[in-house]
Write a protein that holds these residues in place. Structure first.
Motif, PDB file in Angstrom:
ATOM      1  N   HIS A 264      18.669   9.647  78.829  1.00 26.14           N
ATOM      2  CA  HIS A 264      18.528   9.898  80.264  1.00 26.14           C
ATOM      3  C   HIS A 264      17.049  10.095  80.593  1.00 26.14           C
ATOM      4  CE1 HIS A 264      19.062  11.656  84.205  1.00 26.14           C
ATOM      5  NE2 HIS A 264      20.324  11.265  84.156  1.00 26.14           N
ATOM      6  N   PRO A 265      16.486   9.299  81.510  1.00 22.25           N
ATOM      7  CA  PRO A 265      15.042   9.370  81.786  1.00 22.25           C
ATOM      8  C   PRO A 265      14.584  10.684  82.415  1.00 22.25           C
ATOM      9  CG  PRO A 265      16.130   7.884  83.329  1.00 22.25           C
ATOM     10  CD  PRO A 265      17.160   8.282  82.311  1.00 22.25           C
TER      11      PRO A 265
ATOM     12  N   ILE B 228      15.617  13.703  81.636  1.00 21.14           N
ATOM     13  CA  ILE B 228      15.813  14.853  80.744  1.00 21.14           C
ATOM     14  C   ILE B 228      14.860  14.763  79.566  1.00 21.14           C
ATOM     15  CG2 ILE B 228      17.445  15.986  79.189  1.00 21.14           C
ATOM     16  CD1 ILE B 228      19.664  15.140  81.095  1.00 21.14           C
TER      17      ILE B 228
ATOM     18  N   ARG C 286      23.355  11.616  73.634  1.00 18.45           N
ATOM     19  CA  ARG C 286      23.729  11.175  74.976  1.00 18.45           C
ATOM     20  C   ARG C 286      22.644  11.539  75.999  1.00 18.45           C
ATOM     21  NH1 ARG C 286      28.699  13.781  75.842  1.00 18.45           N
ATOM     22  NH2 ARG C 286      27.801  15.115  77.401  1.00 18.45           N
ATOM     23  N   LEU C 287      22.069  12.735  75.865  1.00 14.97           N
ATOM     24  CA  LEU C 287      21.049  13.173  76.820  1.00 14.97           C
ATOM     25  C   LEU C 287      19.703  12.500  76.592  1.00 14.97           C
ATOM     26  CD1 LEU C 287      21.775  17.000  76.995  1.00 14.97           C
ATOM     27  CD2 LEU C 287      22.347  15.269  78.692  1.00 14.97           C
TER      28      LEU C 287
END
Length: 81
Positions: free
Chosen positions: A46-47, A49, A42-43
């Motif tokens: 994310h751009p 992270i 999921r992470l």
């Protein structure tokens, strides 16, 4: 109940206490590994992270700096209450 789960229950009932403890720890580690993989997936999308690689070392041990007064972490907790 499925035949697989019934067989598993019978096998678990025949374990010694130590074997049962080790088996439980193994099952818990499987759940933790699966949960960690879901969170990482999921992470990863994310751009903002950046995830370390799976084989990255953890945090190094450290010795806290000794100084006078109340530690900042305690002040922060006290301030937020």
């Amino acid at each position: 109940m499925s035949p697989t789960k019934e067989s598993l229950l019978q096998a678990v009932e025949s374990l010694s206490e130590e074997e049962a403890r080790r088996t439980l720890a193994y099952v818990q580690s499987l759940h933790a590994t699966e949960e960690r993989a879901r969170v990482r997936a999921r992470l990863a999308g994310h751009p903002a992270i950046h995830l370390p690689s799976d084989d990255a070392d953890g945090f190094r041990d450290f010795a806290p700096i000794q100084c006078k007064g109340i530690p900042a972490s305690e002040l922060l907790i006290r301030d937020r209450r």
